[in-house]
Design an enzyme around this catalytic site. Structure first.
Site, short mmCIF file in Angstrom:
data_model
loop_
_atom_site.label_atom_id
_atom_site.label_comp_id
_atom_site.label_asym_id
_atom_site.label_seq_id
_atom_site.Cartn_x
_atom_site.Cartn_y
_atom_site.Cartn_z
N ARG A 8 -4.39 -2.13 -51.99
CA ARG A 8 -3.97 -1.20 -52.24
C ARG A 8 -4.98 -0.79 -53.73
NH1 ARG A 8 0.93 1.56 -55.83
NH2 ARG A 8 -0.24 4.31 -55.82
N HIS A 9 -6.08 -0.11 -52.78
CA HIS A 9 -6.77 0.12 -54.06
C HIS A 9 -6.96 0.32 -55.36
CE1 HIS A 9 -6.24 4.32 -55.27
NE2 HIS A 9 -5.04 4.54 -54.78
N SER A 12 -6.79 4.63 -60.07
CA SER A 12 -7.98 5.51 -60.06
C SER A 12 -7.57 5.93 -61.33
CB SER A 12 -7.35 6.71 -59.36
OG SER A 12 -6.31 7.24 -58.83
N TRP A 14 -6.66 9.48 -61.64
CA TRP A 14 -5.66 10.14 -61.17
C TRP A 14 -4.35 9.25 -61.86
CZ3 TRP A 14 -5.93 15.18 -58.67
CH2 TRP A 14 -6.53 15.97 -59.27
N ASN A 15 -4.32 7.93 -61.04
CA ASN A 15 -3.60 6.79 -61.85
C ASN A 15 -3.35 6.82 -63.00
OD1 ASN A 15 -4.62 4.54 -59.07
ND2 ASN A 15 -2.69 6.66 -59.08
N GLY A 22 -3.42 12.02 -53.45
CA GLY A 22 -3.53 12.55 -52.50
C GLY A 22 -4.67 12.40 -51.69
N ARG A 60 -11.65 5.86 -54.27
CA ARG A 60 -11.31 5.02 -54.56
C ARG A 60 -11.63 3.68 -53.49
NH1 ARG A 60 -8.26 9.31 -54.31
NH2 ARG A 60 -6.43 9.02 -52.72
N GLU A 87 -4.80 8.48 -47.97
CA GLU A 87 -3.80 8.46 -48.45
C GLU A 87 -2.87 9.27 -48.28
OE1 GLU A 87 -1.09 8.13 -49.96
OE2 GLU A 87 -1.36 7.43 -51.73
N HIS A 89 -1.31 13.06 -47.60
CA HIS A 89 -2.05 14.37 -48.27
C HIS A 89 -0.56 15.17 -49.24
CE1 HIS A 89 -3.48 18.85 -48.97
NE2 HIS A 89 -4.86 18.07 -48.13
N HIS A 179 -4.23 2.88 -49.00
CA HIS A 179 -3.54 3.83 -50.15
C HIS A 179 -1.70 3.44 -49.80
CE1 HIS A 179 -7.50 5.73 -51.43
NE2 HIS A 179 -7.73 5.75 -49.69
#
Length: 228
Positions: A8-9, A12, A14-15, A22, A60, A87, A89, A179
């Site tokens: 998994r990346h 990010s 936004w994480n 999404g 990402r 990822e 949506h 993702h």
């Protein structure tokens, strides 16, 4: 025997900000970059070197793949990018703060949107801030307006069977950098996890998951590489 490695990346932006991401294209944080590099160093240290790689078309995941391959000395191997590894949506939730969304709609409703198997979030309205209709990477693609995990699985698994399985059958060691939800689709399939159980499976960022496969590509073992 064939071997499949899932990553998994890394974290990010936004994480970090606790926002629904999404399909929106968000880059890694410095911590995410470190996680990706650490994954690659671990692959090298365990002599778990991929020979071919797959990723989504989202920054990402792509950067996670490249950082990991560089750290493993494998930046030169063939790689394929495909939107079907994107990822899930998140529809109209895209960009929203998760805590604020729970305060507005209630924890139970947000839990259903996030964790149910087949209930998608509200649709993303055409022309809204996060509409991807003009994004060139999706030219000619029917971009979803929202997706459940079931919907995500319905696009990931056919791609796995058509593009990735032939590489595994050829004896390649395949690395997929993707993702949380696109990887859930693969873990559900490979490990035979039920619809109810898969929604609770957490896949940590930057931690390689290794599948040892037999000649029929059935999983004989699944483990986190950091635990070996």
């Amino acid at each position: 025997m064939p071997r499949l490695i899932l990553v998994r990346h890394g974290q990010s932006q936004w994480n970090l900000e606790n926002r629904f991401t999404g399909w929106w294209d968000v880059d890694l944080t410095p911590k995410g970059e470190e996680e990706a590099l650490a994954a690659g160093k671990l692959l090298a240290a365990r002599a778990m070197l991929p020979t071919v790689a797959f990723t989504s078309v989202q920054t990402r995941a792509i950067r996670t793949l490249h950082l990991a391959l560089e750290a493993a000395g494998r930046l030169w191997i063939p790689e394929t990018k495909d939107w079907r590894l994107n990822e899930r949506h998140y529809g109209g939730l895209t960009g929203l703060d998760k805590a604020e969304t729970a305060a507005r709609h209630g924890d139970d409703q947000v839990k259903i949107w996030r964790r149910s198997f087949d209930v998608p979030p509200p649709v993303l309205e055409a022309g809204s801030e996060f509409d991807l209709g003009r994004d060139l990477r999706y030219a000619g693609i029917a971009i979803p307006s929202t997706e459940s995990l079931k919907d995500t699985i319905a696009r990931v698994l056919p791609y796995y069977e058509s593009a990735i399985v032939p590489q595994l059958r050829a004896g390649e060691t395949v690395l997929i950098a993707a993702h949380g939800n696109s990887l859930r689709a693969l873990v559900k399939h490979l490990s035979g996890i039920s619809d109810d159980e898969i929604t609770g499976l957490e896949i940590p960022t930057g931690q390689p998951i290794v599948y040892e496969l037999d000649g029929d590509l059935s999983a004989t073992e699944r483990y986190y590489l950091s635990e070996r």
